[in-house]
Design a protein around this motif. Structure first.
Motif, PDB file in Angstrom:
ATOM      1  N   VAL A  27     -55.498 -44.852  -6.777  1.00 22.93           N
ATOM      2  CA  VAL A  27     -55.524 -43.522  -6.168  1.00 22.93           C
ATOM      3  C   VAL A  27     -56.530 -43.539  -5.030  1.00 22.93           C
ATOM      4  O   VAL A  27     -57.717 -43.820  -5.235  1.00 22.93           O
ATOM      5  CB  VAL A  27     -55.896 -42.437  -7.188  1.00 22.93           C
ATOM      6  CG1 VAL A  27     -55.974 -41.070  -6.508  1.00 22.93           C
ATOM      7  CG2 VAL A  27     -54.879 -42.402  -8.330  1.00 22.93           C
ATOM      8  N   PHE A  40     -60.317 -38.211  -9.262  1.00 18.99           N
ATOM      9  CA  PHE A  40     -59.401 -39.224  -8.731  1.00 18.99           C
ATOM     10  C   PHE A  40     -59.497 -40.523  -9.536  1.00 18.99           C
ATOM     11  O   PHE A  40     -58.500 -41.206  -9.752  1.00 18.99           O
ATOM     12  CB  PHE A  40     -59.692 -39.475  -7.257  1.00 18.99           C
ATOM     13  CG  PHE A  40     -59.453 -38.271  -6.388  1.00 18.99           C
ATOM     14  CD1 PHE A  40     -58.186 -37.728  -6.266  1.00 18.99           C
ATOM     15  CD2 PHE A  40     -60.502 -37.673  -5.709  1.00 18.99           C
ATOM     16  CE1 PHE A  40     -57.957 -36.606  -5.482  1.00 18.99           C
ATOM     17  CE2 PHE A  40     -60.285 -36.553  -4.923  1.00 18.99           C
ATOM     18  CZ  PHE A  40     -59.014 -36.015  -4.802  1.00 18.99           C
ATOM     19  N   GLY A  44     -56.404 -42.065 -11.727  1.00 15.18           N
ATOM     20  CA  GLY A  44     -55.982 -43.456 -11.622  1.00 15.18           C
ATOM     21  C   GLY A  44     -55.983 -44.159 -12.968  1.00 15.18           C
ATOM     22  O   GLY A  44     -55.041 -44.893 -13.299  1.00 15.18           O
ATOM     23  N   ILE A  73     -51.233 -44.393  -4.699  1.00 14.60           N
ATOM     24  CA  ILE A  73     -51.129 -42.955  -4.448  1.00 14.60           C
ATOM     25  C   ILE A  73     -52.180 -42.581  -3.413  1.00 14.60           C
ATOM     26  O   ILE A  73     -53.381 -42.728  -3.655  1.00 14.60           O
ATOM     27  CB  ILE A  73     -51.340 -42.149  -5.742  1.00 14.60           C
ATOM     28  CG1 ILE A  73     -50.284 -42.542  -6.781  1.00 14.60           C
ATOM     29  CG2 ILE A  73     -51.288 -40.652  -5.449  1.00 14.60           C
ATOM     30  CD1 ILE A  73     -50.564 -41.990  -8.161  1.00 14.60           C
ATOM     31  N   ASN A  74     -51.727 -42.128  -2.261  1.00 14.46           N
ATOM     32  CA  ASN A  74     -52.629 -41.704  -1.192  1.00 14.46           C
ATOM     33  C   ASN A  74     -52.638 -40.179  -1.143  1.00 14.46           C
ATOM     34  O   ASN A  74     -51.710 -39.566  -0.611  1.00 14.46           O
ATOM     35  CB  ASN A  74     -52.185 -42.298   0.145  1.00 14.46           C
ATOM     36  CG  ASN A  74     -53.169 -42.014   1.261  1.00 14.46           C
ATOM     37  OD1 ASN A  74     -54.300 -41.602   1.015  1.00 14.46           O
ATOM     38  ND2 ASN A  74     -52.743 -42.234   2.487  1.00 14.46           N
ATOM     39  N   VAL A  75     -53.682 -39.574  -1.702  1.00 15.18           N
ATOM     40  CA  VAL A  75     -53.780 -38.115  -1.753  1.00 15.18           C
ATOM     41  C   VAL A  75     -54.214 -37.607  -0.379  1.00 15.18           C
ATOM     42  O   VAL A  75     -55.262 -38.003   0.140  1.00 15.18           O
ATOM     43  CB  VAL A  75     -54.775 -37.661  -2.829  1.00 15.18           C
ATOM     44  CG1 VAL A  75     -54.857 -36.136  -2.860  1.00 15.18           C
ATOM     45  CG2 VAL A  75     -54.375 -38.205  -4.199  1.00 15.18           C
ATOM     46  N   ALA A  85     -49.470 -35.863  -1.731  1.00 19.88           N
ATOM     47  CA  ALA A  85     -49.741 -37.295  -1.602  1.00 19.88           C
ATOM     48  C   ALA A  85     -48.505 -38.035  -1.127  1.00 19.88           C
ATOM     49  O   ALA A  85     -47.404 -37.478  -1.033  1.00 19.88           O
ATOM     50  CB  ALA A  85     -50.196 -37.858  -2.946  1.00 19.88           C
TER      51      ALA A  85
END
Length: 295
Positions: A27, A40, A44, A73-75, A85
């Motif tokens: 994450v 975060f 993850g 996962i790119n928030v 995301a």
């Protein structure tokens, strides 16, 4: 077929477990400005446990048979317990009698919105909607399983793709993007509908022939394996003639373009002119790679 294939590679393994994946879940939250927020890290850790410890099939996998994959996962935004995301998913599988792993699934899911409360219970239900977070990750788990199975057996991924389709169907009740026809040609809906459509059966046969009749035979003869890989690309040309510039074709080449370029550029020498013509026709977005092929 996957279990039979890997039996020869890992003959002396005796440890058997139920889980199917060896997945790294990351994450990243730099764009939120709160990347050090403990939530975060918790997210993850929980998703890593969820993906790797859930029993996704009724089959038994030894430790060495687990499919190597990753989910990043790119928030991009966070508002209390609501998150926006993107999700990058990739998987690979070993090539028979070698140390090489070939990429199989590479998908950038750009519409991943979900709700998450720290330490909430994460449970997958195959027939019922739980949350968009569960649905999206579970959908891609079955995509990983299905794409992997297709490389070992012709149409071997059917049962997994049908489950992915079920997830897409019951997730349409949510306002989350990516599950409906109106969400466009590059959505999860379009991806799974294409994969289960007879129109694209040529692509699935290419997945099998490319891997089992091409890559996996290179240990016996590199030239023959290379020739079989070239032959397998003809299935893509047939699909292109019916559905030119399809999204499924893009997904295939997102995983395979670099590998194909390397295989066709390497020895031994075979006639690849027809293959290059096919590649320029079905995957013009990678035309620079095809120009870089040396033969």
């Amino acid at each position: 077929m996957r279990n039979l294939f890997l039996l020869f590679t890992f003959l002396f393994s005796t440890v058997v477990i139920s889980q199917e994946l060896n997945c790294t879940v990351s994450v990243i939250a730099q764009q939120t400005g709160n990347e050090n927020d403990v939530i975060f890290k918790t997210l993850g850790n929980q998703l890593t446990e969820f993906v790797n410890n859930t029993k996704w099939t009724d089959k038994k996998f030894s430790q060495q048979e687990r499919i190597n994959c990753s989910m990043i996962i790119n928030v991009t935004e966070q508002s209390n317990n609501l998150f926006s995301a993107t999700l990058q998913v990739s998987s690979s599988r070993p090539v028979f009698n070698s140390t090489y792993s070939t990429p199989v699934y590479n998908y950038n899911d750009r519409t991943f919105n979900f709700e998450y409360l720290e330490f909430q219970n994460l449970v997958f239900n195959p027939t019922q909607f739980e949350s968009n977070l569960i649905s999206v990750l579970s959908f891609h788990v079955y995509m990983i399983l299905g794409m992997d199975a297709d490389t070992f057996e012709l149409n071997g991924g059917d049962e997994y793709f049908y489950q992915a389709q079920t997830i897409a169907s019951y997730s349409q009740q949510l306002n989350g993007q990516g599950w409906k026809l109106e969400d466009g040609l590059q959505s999860r809906f379009s991806l799974i509908n294409n994969l289960t459509s007879p129109i694209y059966k040529g692509m699935r046969s290419t997945m099998y022939k490319y891997h089992m009749e091409g890559l996996d035979l290179m240990n016996e003869g590199v030239k023959e394996g290379k020739s079989q890989i070239i032959t397998s690309l003809e299935g893509l040309e047939k699909v292109h003639s019916v559905r030119p510039n399809s999204y499924l074709m893009r997904v295939f080449f997102d995983a395979k373009a670099d590998e194909i370029m390397d295989i066709l550029s390497g020895g031994p020498s075979v006639n690849i002119a027809d293959a290059v013509n096919i590649l320029n026709k079905v995957a013009p977005m990678h035309s620079q790679k095809w120009r870089d092929i040396k033969y």
